[in-house]
Design a protein around this motif. Structure first.
Motif, PDB file in Angstrom:
ATOM      1  N   LEU A  68     -23.557 -18.486 108.327  1.00 21.71           N
ATOM      2  CA  LEU A  68     -22.139 -18.232 108.089  1.00 21.71           C
ATOM      3  C   LEU A  68     -21.273 -18.534 109.309  1.00 21.71           C
ATOM      4  O   LEU A  68     -20.050 -18.518 109.211  1.00 21.71           O
ATOM      5  CB  LEU A  68     -21.928 -16.777 107.665  1.00 21.71           C
ATOM      6  CG  LEU A  68     -22.634 -16.354 106.375  1.00 21.71           C
ATOM      7  CD1 LEU A  68     -22.453 -14.867 106.145  1.00 21.71           C
ATOM      8  CD2 LEU A  68     -22.124 -17.158 105.195  1.00 21.71           C
ATOM      9  N   PHE A  69     -21.901 -18.800 110.445  1.00 23.07           N
ATOM     10  CA  PHE A  69     -21.169 -18.998 111.697  1.00 23.07           C
ATOM     11  C   PHE A  69     -21.417 -20.394 112.240  1.00 23.07           C
ATOM     12  O   PHE A  69     -22.553 -20.843 112.305  1.00 23.07           O
ATOM     13  CB  PHE A  69     -21.623 -17.971 112.746  1.00 23.07           C
ATOM     14  CG  PHE A  69     -21.278 -16.555 112.384  1.00 23.07           C
ATOM     15  CD1 PHE A  69     -20.103 -15.981 112.833  1.00 23.07           C
ATOM     16  CD2 PHE A  69     -22.131 -15.801 111.591  1.00 23.07           C
ATOM     17  CE1 PHE A  69     -19.785 -14.677 112.493  1.00 23.07           C
ATOM     18  CE2 PHE A  69     -21.823 -14.504 111.244  1.00 23.07           C
ATOM     19  CZ  PHE A  69     -20.639 -13.939 111.695  1.00 23.07           C
ATOM     20  N   GLY A 113     -13.597 -25.212 121.945  1.00 25.56           N
ATOM     21  CA  GLY A 113     -13.823 -26.581 122.410  1.00 25.56           C
ATOM     22  C   GLY A 113     -15.191 -27.111 122.029  1.00 25.56           C
ATOM     23  O   GLY A 113     -15.324 -28.260 121.605  1.00 25.56           O
ATOM     24  N   GLU A 114     -16.228 -26.287 122.183  1.00 21.13           N
ATOM     25  CA  GLU A 114     -17.585 -26.706 121.814  1.00 21.13           C
ATOM     26  C   GLU A 114     -17.675 -27.078 120.338  1.00 21.13           C
ATOM     27  O   GLU A 114     -18.456 -27.941 119.956  1.00 21.13           O
ATOM     28  CB  GLU A 114     -18.592 -25.600 122.107  1.00 21.13           C
ATOM     29  CG  GLU A 114     -18.981 -25.496 123.554  1.00 21.13           C
ATOM     30  CD  GLU A 114     -20.056 -24.451 123.775  1.00 21.13           C
ATOM     31  OE1 GLU A 114     -20.598 -23.886 122.783  1.00 21.13           O
ATOM     32  OE2 GLU A 114     -20.360 -24.186 124.951  1.00 21.13           O
ATOM     33  N   LEU A 115     -16.893 -26.411 119.521  1.00 24.81           N
ATOM     34  CA  LEU A 115     -16.922 -26.657 118.089  1.00 24.81           C
ATOM     35  C   LEU A 115     -15.991 -27.787 117.663  1.00 24.81           C
ATOM     36  O   LEU A 115     -15.899 -28.110 116.483  1.00 24.81           O
ATOM     37  CB  LEU A 115     -16.560 -25.375 117.327  1.00 24.81           C
ATOM     38  CG  LEU A 115     -17.543 -24.223 117.502  1.00 24.81           C
ATOM     39  CD1 LEU A 115     -16.993 -22.954 116.870  1.00 24.81           C
ATOM     40  CD2 LEU A 115     -18.900 -24.576 116.915  1.00 24.81           C
ATOM     41  N   GLY A 116     -15.299 -28.387 118.651  1.00 21.92           N
ATOM     42  CA  GLY A 116     -14.379 -29.474 118.343  1.00 21.92           C
ATOM     43  C   GLY A 116     -13.104 -29.003 117.682  1.00 21.92           C
ATOM     44  O   GLY A 116     -12.418 -29.783 117.018  1.00 21.92           O
ATOM     45  N   GLY A 117     -12.770 -27.730 117.863  1.00 25.65           N
ATOM     46  CA  GLY A 117     -11.578 -27.159 117.242  1.00 25.65           C
ATOM     47  C   GLY A 117     -10.357 -27.231 118.132  1.00 25.65           C
ATOM     48  O   GLY A 117     -10.393 -27.750 119.245  1.00 25.65           O
ATOM     49  N   ARG A 118      -9.273 -26.706 117.603  1.00 25.82           N
ATOM     50  CA  ARG A 118      -8.002 -26.608 118.330  1.00 25.82           C
ATOM     51  C   ARG A 118      -7.562 -25.148 118.307  1.00 25.82           C
ATOM     52  O   ARG A 118      -7.680 -24.484 117.274  1.00 25.82           O
ATOM     53  CB  ARG A 118      -6.937 -27.476 117.659  1.00 25.82           C
ATOM     54  CG  ARG A 118      -7.283 -28.942 117.596  1.00 25.82           C
ATOM     55  CD  ARG A 118      -6.182 -29.789 116.909  1.00 25.82           C
ATOM     56  NE  ARG A 118      -5.264 -29.100 116.037  1.00 25.82           N
ATOM     57  CZ  ARG A 118      -5.409 -28.963 114.703  1.00 25.82           C
ATOM     58  NH1 ARG A 118      -6.464 -29.461 114.096  1.00 25.82           N
ATOM     59  NH2 ARG A 118      -4.496 -28.339 113.989  1.00 25.82           N
ATOM     60  N   ALA A 119      -7.032 -24.667 119.409  1.00 29.35           N
ATOM     61  CA  ALA A 119      -6.605 -23.270 119.487  1.00 29.35           C
ATOM     62  C   ALA A 119      -5.599 -22.942 118.393  1.00 29.35           C
ATOM     63  O   ALA A 119      -5.678 -21.876 117.771  1.00 29.35           O
ATOM     64  CB  ALA A 119      -6.022 -22.978 120.871  1.00 29.35           C
ATOM     65  N   MET A 173     -29.147 -10.868 116.686  1.00 24.02           N
ATOM     66  CA  MET A 173     -28.911  -9.906 115.657  1.00 24.02           C
ATOM     67  C   MET A 173     -28.376 -10.602 114.398  1.00 24.02           C
ATOM     68  O   MET A 173     -28.804 -10.277 113.297  1.00 24.02           O
ATOM     69  CB  MET A 173     -27.904  -8.865 116.156  1.00 24.02           C
ATOM     70  CG  MET A 173     -27.634  -7.798 115.151  1.00 24.02           C
ATOM     71  SD  MET A 173     -26.759  -6.366 115.793  1.00 24.02           S
ATOM     72  CE  MET A 173     -25.111  -6.983 115.902  1.00 24.02           C
ATOM     73  N   ILE A 174     -27.452 -11.543 114.575  1.00 25.70           N
ATOM     74  CA  ILE A 174     -26.881 -12.259 113.436  1.00 25.70           C
ATOM     75  C   ILE A 174     -27.991 -12.974 112.657  1.00 25.70           C
ATOM     76  O   ILE A 174     -28.038 -12.916 111.434  1.00 25.70           O
ATOM     77  CB  ILE A 174     -25.801 -13.258 113.897  1.00 25.70           C
ATOM     78  CG1 ILE A 174     -24.628 -12.534 114.557  1.00 25.70           C
ATOM     79  CG2 ILE A 174     -25.334 -14.140 112.759  1.00 25.70           C
ATOM     80  CD1 ILE A 174     -23.787 -11.686 113.655  1.00 25.70           C
ATOM     81  N   GLU A 175     -28.860 -13.654 113.373  1.00 27.27           N
ATOM     82  CA  GLU A 175     -29.972 -14.349 112.718  1.00 27.27           C
ATOM     83  C   GLU A 175     -30.896 -13.354 112.022  1.00 27.27           C
ATOM     84  O   GLU A 175     -31.347 -13.592 110.905  1.00 27.27           O
ATOM     85  CB  GLU A 175     -30.759 -15.187 113.727  1.00 27.27           C
ATOM     86  CG  GLU A 175     -29.996 -16.376 114.279  1.00 27.27           C
ATOM     87  CD  GLU A 175     -29.664 -17.428 113.229  1.00 27.27           C
ATOM     88  OE1 GLU A 175     -30.380 -17.537 112.215  1.00 27.27           O
ATOM     89  OE2 GLU A 175     -28.664 -18.129 113.430  1.00 27.27           O
ATOM     90  N   GLY A 176     -31.169 -12.249 112.682  1.00 30.38           N
ATOM     91  CA  GLY A 176     -32.048 -11.237 112.110  1.00 30.38           C
ATOM     92  C   GLY A 176     -31.514 -10.658 110.809  1.00 30.38           C
ATOM     93  O   GLY A 176     -32.279 -10.248 109.942  1.00 30.38           O
ATOM     94  N   LEU A 177     -30.195 -10.637 110.671  1.00 28.39           N
ATOM     95  CA  LEU A 177     -29.572 -10.143 109.443  1.00 28.39           C
ATOM     96  C   LEU A 177     -29.440 -11.230 108.378  1.00 28.39           C
ATOM     97  O   LEU A 177     -28.947 -10.984 107.286  1.00 28.39           O
ATOM     98  CB  LEU A 177     -28.185  -9.576 109.762  1.00 28.39           C
ATOM     99  CG  LEU A 177     -28.161  -8.303 110.596  1.00 28.39           C
ATOM    100  CD1 LEU A 177     -26.747  -7.989 111.053  1.00 28.39           C
ATOM    101  CD2 LEU A 177     -28.751  -7.138 109.811  1.00 28.39           C
ATOM    102  N   GLY A 178     -29.859 -12.461 108.730  1.00 27.91           N
ATOM    103  CA  GLY A 178     -29.763 -13.562 107.784  1.00 27.91           C
ATOM    104  C   GLY A 178     -28.358 -14.099 107.618  1.00 27.91           C
ATOM    105  O   GLY A 178     -28.031 -14.706 106.599  1.00 27.91           O
ATOM    106  N   LEU A 179     -27.516 -13.897 108.623  1.00 29.77           N
ATOM    107  CA  LEU A 179     -26.117 -14.312 108.540  1.00 29.77           C
ATOM    108  C   LEU A 179     -25.796 -15.537 109.384  1.00 29.77           C
ATOM    109  O   LEU A 179     -24.649 -15.982 109.415  1.00 29.77           O
ATOM    110  CB  LEU A 179     -25.203 -13.157 108.972  1.00 29.77           C
ATOM    111  CG  LEU A 179     -25.323 -11.866 108.166  1.00 29.77           C
ATOM    112  CD1 LEU A 179     -24.495 -10.766 108.792  1.00 29.77           C
ATOM    113  CD2 LEU A 179     -24.935 -12.102 106.723  1.00 29.77           C
TER     114      LEU A 179
END
Length: 102
Positions: A10-11, A35-41, A1-7
């Protein structure tokens, strides 16, 4: 749905209910994506609209930004969010108050 809206651009990541072997409110769902994004909580936030989002954020130790509308079966005020917003345009200010954005 996100892709279908062209968004999609942004993610950095999207995790639907079937992405991980656990489901919200288990913190593994949120922490898995971070974790997959290499971030920290501690440098992340859960932006959600329901009790399950609130439970996942609390269990993961992540600040909670709740939308005032959505899937919640209770008043969002009762879910002890770190910030409540009514429109996506309010997110940058809410995240700045939580010291997650400049």
């Amino acid at each position: 749905m996100i892709e279908g809206l062209g968004l999609g651009e942004l993610f950095d990541g999207i995790a639907g209910g079937d992405r991980f072997p656990v489901k919200k409110p288990d913190p593994g769902h949120l922490l898995g994506l971070i974790g997959e994004l290499g971030g920290r909580a501690e440098a992340s936030a859960m932006i959600g609209d329901s009790e399950n989002d609130a439970g996942a954020a609390r269990a993961a130790g992540v600040p909670l930004v709740l939308m005032r509308y959505g899937y919640a079966r209770v008043d969002p005020e009762s879910l002890a969010a770190d910030a409540l917003v009514g429109h996506f345009a309010e997110l940058p200010e809410a995240l700045a108050r939580l010291e997650l954005m400049p």
